[in-house]
Scaffold this motif. Structure first.
Motif, PDB file in Angstrom:
ATOM      1  N   PRO A 126       0.846  -1.190   0.000  1.00 41.82           N
ATOM      2  CA  PRO A 126       0.000   0.000   0.000  1.00 41.82           C
ATOM      3  C   PRO A 126       0.887   1.248   0.000  1.00 41.82           C
ATOM      4  O   PRO A 126       1.576   1.518   0.980  1.00 41.82           O
ATOM      5  CB  PRO A 126      -0.766  -0.123   1.324  1.00 41.82           C
ATOM      6  N   ARG A 127       0.899   1.979  -1.095  1.00 36.43           N
ATOM      7  CA  ARG A 127       1.778   3.141  -1.200  1.00 36.43           C
ATOM      8  C   ARG A 127       0.939   4.412  -1.287  1.00 36.43           C
ATOM      9  O   ARG A 127      -0.063   4.447  -2.013  1.00 36.43           O
ATOM     10  CB  ARG A 127       2.661   3.028  -2.447  1.00 36.43           C
ATOM     11  N   THR A 128       1.380   5.436  -0.613  1.00 33.38           N
ATOM     12  CA  THR A 128       0.640   6.697  -0.594  1.00 33.38           C
ATOM     13  C   THR A 128       0.424   7.240  -1.999  1.00 33.38           C
ATOM     14  O   THR A 128      -0.601   7.849  -2.288  1.00 33.38           O
ATOM     15  CB  THR A 128       1.408   7.717   0.278  1.00 33.38           C
ATOM     16  N   SER A 129       1.391   7.023  -2.876  1.00 33.41           N
ATOM     17  CA  SER A 129       1.299   7.530  -4.247  1.00 33.41           C
ATOM     18  C   SER A 129       1.089   6.402  -5.252  1.00 33.41           C
ATOM     19  O   SER A 129       1.728   5.344  -5.155  1.00 33.41           O
ATOM     20  CB  SER A 129       2.586   8.272  -4.607  1.00 33.41           C
ATOM     21  N   PRO A 130       0.214   6.611  -6.235  1.00 38.83           N
ATOM     22  CA  PRO A 130       0.057   5.584  -7.281  1.00 38.83           C
ATOM     23  C   PRO A 130       1.283   5.470  -8.174  1.00 38.83           C
ATOM     24  O   PRO A 130       1.371   4.536  -8.973  1.00 38.83           O
ATOM     25  CB  PRO A 130      -1.156   6.083  -8.085  1.00 38.83           C
ATOM     26  N   TYR A 131       2.200   6.406  -8.050  1.00 45.10           N
ATOM     27  CA  TYR A 131       3.385   6.404  -8.907  1.00 45.10           C
ATOM     28  C   TYR A 131       4.606   5.825  -8.195  1.00 45.10           C
ATOM     29  O   TYR A 131       5.732   6.002  -8.634  1.00 45.10           O
ATOM     30  CB  TYR A 131       3.680   7.823  -9.404  1.00 45.10           C
ATOM     31  N   SER A 132       4.390   5.173  -7.046  1.00 40.55           N
ATOM     32  CA  SER A 132       5.484   4.497  -6.352  1.00 40.55           C
ATOM     33  C   SER A 132       5.426   3.008  -6.675  1.00 40.55           C
ATOM     34  O   SER A 132       4.394   2.477  -7.091  1.00 40.55           O
ATOM     35  CB  SER A 132       5.355   4.688  -4.838  1.00 40.55           C
ATOM     36  N   PHE A 133       6.534   2.339  -6.454  1.00 42.99           N
ATOM     37  CA  PHE A 133       6.634   0.888  -6.597  1.00 42.99           C
ATOM     38  C   PHE A 133       5.498   0.210  -5.826  1.00 42.99           C
ATOM     39  O   PHE A 133       5.314   0.463  -4.639  1.00 42.99           O
ATOM     40  CB  PHE A 133       7.998   0.447  -6.056  1.00 42.99           C
ATOM     41  N   GLN A 134       4.717  -0.632  -6.493  1.00 43.58           N
ATOM     42  CA  GLN A 134       3.526  -1.213  -5.867  1.00 43.58           C
ATOM     43  C   GLN A 134       3.738  -2.670  -5.419  1.00 43.58           C
ATOM     44  O   GLN A 134       2.783  -3.335  -5.005  1.00 43.58           O
ATOM     45  CB  GLN A 134       2.339  -1.143  -6.849  1.00 43.58           C
ATOM     46  N   MET A 160      -3.981  -6.827   1.060  1.00 42.95           N
ATOM     47  CA  MET A 160      -4.646  -5.532   0.959  1.00 42.95           C
ATOM     48  C   MET A 160      -6.098  -5.612   0.541  1.00 42.95           C
ATOM     49  O   MET A 160      -6.808  -4.612   0.592  1.00 42.95           O
ATOM     50  CB  MET A 160      -3.913  -4.659  -0.063  1.00 42.95           C
ATOM     51  N   ARG A 180      -3.443   1.307   7.326  1.00 48.92           N
ATOM     52  CA  ARG A 180      -4.464   1.953   6.505  1.00 48.92           C
ATOM     53  C   ARG A 180      -5.731   1.106   6.371  1.00 48.92           C
ATOM     54  O   ARG A 180      -6.782   1.608   6.002  1.00 48.92           O
ATOM     55  CB  ARG A 180      -3.919   2.207   5.104  1.00 48.92           C
ATOM     56  N   ASN A 181      -5.595  -0.206   6.580  1.00 45.71           N
ATOM     57  CA  ASN A 181      -6.726  -1.116   6.432  1.00 45.71           C
ATOM     58  C   ASN A 181      -7.264  -1.603   7.765  1.00 45.71           C
ATOM     59  O   ASN A 181      -8.055  -2.530   7.810  1.00 45.71           O
ATOM     60  CB  ASN A 181      -6.310  -2.319   5.568  1.00 45.71           C
ATOM     61  N   LEU A 301      13.499   0.227  -2.414  1.00 46.48           N
ATOM     62  CA  LEU A 301      12.427   0.805  -3.231  1.00 46.48           C
ATOM     63  C   LEU A 301      11.330   1.415  -2.369  1.00 46.48           C
ATOM     64  O   LEU A 301      10.443   2.084  -2.884  1.00 46.48           O
ATOM     65  CB  LEU A 301      11.836  -0.268  -4.154  1.00 46.48           C
TER      66      LEU A 301
ATOM     67  N   TYR D  24       7.773   2.935 -12.619  1.00 45.09           N
ATOM     68  CA  TYR D  24       6.555   3.201 -11.854  1.00 45.09           C
ATOM     69  C   TYR D  24       5.694   4.305 -12.448  1.00 45.09           C
ATOM     70  O   TYR D  24       4.784   4.803 -11.797  1.00 45.09           O
ATOM     71  CB  TYR D  24       6.867   3.513 -10.384  1.00 45.09           C
ATOM     72  N   ARG D  26       2.698   5.756 -14.705  1.00 45.58           N
ATOM     73  CA  ARG D  26       1.364   5.211 -14.997  1.00 45.58           C
ATOM     74  C   ARG D  26       0.891   5.703 -16.354  1.00 45.58           C
ATOM     75  O   ARG D  26       1.034   6.891 -16.677  1.00 45.58           O
ATOM     76  CB  ARG D  26       0.361   5.672 -13.924  1.00 45.58           C
ATOM     77  N   GLU D  39       6.000  10.352 -10.803  1.00 45.45           N
ATOM     78  CA  GLU D  39       6.257  11.257  -9.686  1.00 45.45           C
ATOM     79  C   GLU D  39       7.693  11.793  -9.716  1.00 45.45           C
ATOM     80  O   GLU D  39       8.112  12.496  -8.821  1.00 45.45           O
ATOM     81  CB  GLU D  39       5.949  10.593  -8.342  1.00 45.45           C
ATOM     82  N   GLN D 183      -7.470   5.225   2.109  1.00 42.46           N
ATOM     83  CA  GLN D 183      -6.221   4.668   1.581  1.00 42.46           C
ATOM     84  C   GLN D 183      -6.357   3.168   1.305  1.00 42.46           C
ATOM     85  O   GLN D 183      -5.369   2.442   1.366  1.00 42.46           O
ATOM     86  CB  GLN D 183      -5.065   4.966   2.528  1.00 42.46           C
ATOM     87  N   PHE D 185      -6.288   1.213  -1.354  1.00 36.50           N
ATOM     88  CA  PHE D 185      -5.884   1.506  -2.731  1.00 36.50           C
ATOM     89  C   PHE D 185      -6.532   0.579  -3.769  1.00 36.50           C
ATOM     90  O   PHE D 185      -6.924   1.044  -4.842  1.00 36.50           O
ATOM     91  CB  PHE D 185      -4.367   1.542  -2.837  1.00 36.50           C
ATOM     92  N   PRO D 186      -6.680  -0.740  -3.486  1.00 37.59           N
ATOM     93  CA  PRO D 186      -7.388  -1.570  -4.473  1.00 37.59           C
ATOM     94  C   PRO D 186      -8.823  -1.076  -4.688  1.00 37.59           C
ATOM     95  O   PRO D 186      -9.327  -1.110  -5.816  1.00 37.59           O
ATOM     96  CB  PRO D 186      -7.372  -2.961  -3.827  1.00 37.59           C
ATOM     97  N   GLN D 213      -3.335  12.681  -2.740  1.00 35.44           N
ATOM     98  CA  GLN D 213      -2.663  11.511  -3.323  1.00 35.44           C
ATOM     99  C   GLN D 213      -3.616  10.321  -3.413  1.00 35.44           C
ATOM    100  O   GLN D 213      -3.528   9.526  -4.351  1.00 35.44           O
ATOM    101  CB  GLN D 213      -1.424  11.149  -2.502  1.00 35.44           C
ATOM    102  N   TYR D 217      -5.070   8.225  -7.027  1.00 33.09           N
ATOM    103  CA  TYR D 217      -5.276   6.824  -7.405  1.00 33.09           C
ATOM    104  C   TYR D 217      -6.469   6.674  -8.337  1.00 33.09           C
ATOM    105  O   TYR D 217      -6.474   5.861  -9.260  1.00 33.09           O
ATOM    106  CB  TYR D 217      -5.483   5.936  -6.161  1.00 33.09           C
ATOM    107  N   SER D 220      -5.691   8.586 -11.768  1.00 33.47           N
ATOM    108  CA  SER D 220      -4.723   7.892 -12.621  1.00 33.47           C
ATOM    109  C   SER D 220      -5.336   6.649 -13.272  1.00 33.47           C
ATOM    110  O   SER D 220      -4.672   5.977 -14.063  1.00 33.47           O
ATOM    111  CB  SER D 220      -3.467   7.541 -11.827  1.00 33.47           C
TER     112      SER D 220
END
Lengths: 336, 336, 336, 336
Positions: A126-134, A160, A180-181, A301, D24, D26, D39, D183, D185-186, D213, D217, D220
């Motif tokens: 779970p990454r704060t940004s969608p543009y980070s390594f997932q 997740m 976060r979950n 990463l 990374y 998108r 990013e 958060q 994300f899925p 951010q 998600y 994007s």
């Protein structure tokens, strides 16, 4: 003051009728028995009119199964051959993310030879940004299984999404629910139903009550193998939940039978603070600690700033061992 | 990014002219020298046009004197024969309030014989309610002096008002500024001018920067004998600043040369949490701890719930000693 | 649950005896009568055995005089000819700091002609840094008096230290206690004894209860002319108490008879947010608002970023007037 | 300072090669075009070496698509015939939970005749306790569809799990992501892919950056129909995120093109505070408000304490209308 009710049922007794009588009650099977749990106060006489229940127990909390209502004995959570909550603090370590075969296996090998009990590593991240390594996802799970085969260390990894629970559970020895979950209730329920041990992290803004109610979602699926993990709360100083709540480590055992561990990596966000806070967590009674370790932290990463090198990890283990030898806390007898 | 300037002056150089040139700069005498301090960036060339200063030093912080701009050496604060910040954690203990001769002397005697270095006790008490015990005031100071005469322990006690500084300073070895008065600037200045060592508590909502700026008010009076005392911050869980910030204990030495101690009594508000958090404070590098002790905590006129009995205090000392013997932290070598 | 007691005494009754019987009770004179107040529950029978008191009233709060125990009628605070809490919101405006004769008089003149009721301006300035402008002090007070003579506006200005109360009170129509001094109890008591109306700002970390207990220090000196001023609290987003708590504006009238105003300048710290939050404060029932105004905000010696220009102030007044005309809140009838 | 990059691609250009070059990044399709977002800061020359992209835009934020990098024009979100962000505040109202046919249809009918634009109602309910009413689920969705058919109001309802998105999207006009799932994300990605407008609530501990951010998600995935909903943050006073952050309502439009509405029901948790805070939200520029309404609030199965009756709702609409008529804010022109 909330008061909730736990009813243990006779073998032959009719669940349906009782459930129809009590709104929103949950039927739970655990410890080889059948139970009905409600967040309402249900007078014993009224229950007995409708069912030949064996036992009726009350809790003054809104998390009756997680509370001590059923007994003061602390739960021991079994992850492979490792027992969490059995009096010997447990070390969980590994990279934030599984990044590659080399990275994971070299880390796992080092940890297995140096006092680690359980290997952590994120495949779904779970990454704060969608543009980070997932995360490497399914491939990451396979690498974790390979690391277990190589080292014998059981595996904990995050899940997740409810639909990933089945797959992750086929690889992992313990499922992690991230901060976060913590209140992702479909995920909690699905993870609970998997029967796997669960590591439930605390959301940075959750009170102890709300956290234990989240655990209750898992327990009420009949799965009592839950370890709580403190990982930092919000304060007037620290952003993003970067303040490890050592008070929680001391207060949870007064409120619940569940083991509690600390994650000083997320709870500080800063490498230099991880080891002192890890030791402080043990001092205050944590049943274990979870730290992030990487062969080259600055190239990680994810979470590099809070990740220990092998050398720093070894120094942490050495200090933890000294704490254990001193045994000034009844809790601390760190088994390397 | 703030950038402040410290100017060391030649013996003969004209202060007035330079001060007239730099708005809101402060003239400070310390370490046998004369200095001018400004929160502005003043180019060296411009200063030298106006003064034959000896040295110009810049700090990237808004607390130049409290920062490490003048050197990395940590300040040792001398309270009677006791050194705070010299590598051996210091134990400060005593009742929240001075209540009676018997209460104070029996406590002081017990503490002096059991590892305490400095005696604390409130004569002037800041109480949330006007209808609570407000302290014995001048009579309390006299009893503290008697306790010192009896035991040899130096005394730290709180001063709440600028006009009381002179009186309190005639009795006390160290003046305490309470959390509520952390930004009581006239009090900080007056306490600074007394020349006495100062114990400066952190307000529950102060960031480290704001706290160090409060210390700067004392330092800019030429008084560098300041000990910082962490005593709990606000969180999403804890009310009234009941969350001891161990991160502060680790971060302050990166930011400042001033010693830092922890007060786990106020920082937890709960007796059962005091000792574990005291030990955790030492583990994370505190230069000392301050705890409340009373012959009969449950009868204390203030703060009873967070106050240790003699027996609990002794157990704390024993644990602290073990931490020291283990010496897994370079900092911890607790001298009983 | 705390329960405190207020005792109204017969004219001839003996105070001393009753005070000796009730520990830490306070003797208070107000409304032409004599009273004894205690934070304990004192059974009526026991009191009557010792005194022929006229009336015994109980409060479930720890701030009995500030609570509604003595009656539901809201207090009207009189500042010169201006009434605060009388149903018409009051506008308090002026520079953060008194900087010069020109700056103050031009501002005061503009405000007096444009809907302002009370002039604010700091002569003694509590500044986070010792290297910031500290105010014109006594000279500032004289300029404030000159501005009052010129415009007829009554003056509110901050007092920071008990020994300054007498001097400040000879110039000011209302004394301000700043947020940092909300729990400076000697200052609260001295200000209370001056008999002047008091503007008591809320500390960013104070709960409503702790704030009202601070007010109680003033009331228990027999001075009921207290206006509360909300100016921002700590949140997980905003630093330095930059989050105006509009909930407080709505809840205080349920808890207390004291008027409450809002300071959106400090409560936001950002000029563009001041006017919307000022109007929102009126909408939610504030008895007035206090804003910072300066002829040239960007050149202000303090708080420039949150200070309105004359033009922005005029626009605020116009919007406030429209809110008043709409009269959708019973409270809002803004009198320009 | 983060700096992210948005690349608009020529119709024929090869995406794969560029994505392989930028880790990374998108690939996003929106506004009839193809884009790549990263990013990282990617120098224009380097991109053009590898692709004949049409346009390269940089953002100083970590949420480039949610930021104003692509243009200052604010997004209008279309929910059925209702436009959010078009200058006329939108009223979203309805019960916390769909409880029964009668309850929902009577509420919907009343709201449709009294200024409501969109009907809210929970079918899938995230509840803190597993022993609370969990919602009517699929049956609730059917009732919502029936209410829409009856009244013409479009429907917004919460979805809690990725595998429910498809089903909920067949019934709802807008999908709500709750605060606890901000958060998840899925879930954000799956909801984004549904193409439905999304109402994204803010987690009580999220900074504005982290919130935007989370929105990123959704964006994007090529779905720009996102409305942000402020619903209360953590403070030193309020528990459980019960402090509506009006500052956010003012700051979001400076940071993002997305509309923002306020939920004063959750943001206060107390019925008496809902209407004043709703009006204050409109005053500070909210693009709409969302409130909970029930025929008999005290009998509601969830959130009764913060739910308005029909009569209270009508009074709110009347006040909102007056605010609109006054038009002292350019934003406020409330269309009943």
């Amino acid at each position: 003051m909330s008061q909730s009710t736990i009813i243990k049922l006779h073998n032959g007794s009719d669940v349906t009728q009782l459930l129809a009588y009590i709104p929103y009650a949950r039927y739970v099977e655990f410890a080889g028995s059948r139970w009905i749990v409600s967040e309402r106060f249900l007078p014993k006489e009224e229950i007995e009119q409708r069912s030949d229940s064996v036992e009726v127990v009350y809790s003054s909390t809104p998390y009756p199964l997680a509370s001590k209502a059923l007994g003061a004995q602390r739960t021991i959570v079994q992850v492979g051959a490792v027992s969490i909550g059995a009096g010997h603090p447990v070390m969980i370590a590994g990279p934030c993310s599984v990044e590659s075969r080399d990275q994971l296996l070299s880390t796992a090998t080092h940890l297995a030879q140096n006092g680690c009990h359980i290997l952590r590593g994120g495949a779904y991240k779970p990454r704060t940004s969608p543009y980070s390594f997932q995360g490497l996802q399914h491939d990451g799970l396979k690498l974790l299984a390979e690391a277990r085969a190589l080292t014998g260390l059981p595996i904990v990894t995050e899940v997740m999404s409810p639909q990933d629970v089945e797959l992750v559970a086929t690889y992992a020895d313990m499922l992690q629910i991230g901060a976060r979950n913590m209140q992702n209730f479909p995920l909690l329920a699905e993870a609970g139903r998997s029967g796997k041990p669960i590591l439930l992290k605390r959301s940075p803004w959750a009170t102890l009550t709300i956290w234990l109610q989240a655990a209750e979602y898992i327990l009420s699926e009949g799965n009592f193998q839950v370890v709580l993990c403190e990982r930092g709360i919000c304060t007037s100083e620290a952003s993003a939940g970067r303040h490890l709540d050592l008070t929680a480590i001391q207060l949870i055992p007064e409120l619940s039978h569940l083991p509690i561990i600390a994650d000083p990596s997320h709870g500080t966000g800063q490498r230099s603070l991880v080891t002192p806070m890890a030791i402080a967590s043990l001092i205050t009674g944590a049943d274990g600690i979870m730290v992030e370790v990487h062969p080259e932290p600055d190239k990680a990463l994810s979470d590099g700033k809070q990740t220990l090198s092998f050398q720093e990890y070894d120094a942490l283990i050495e200090k933890a061992q000294k704490v254990a030898d001193t045994s000034f806390s009844t809790c601390v007898s760190f088994a390397v």
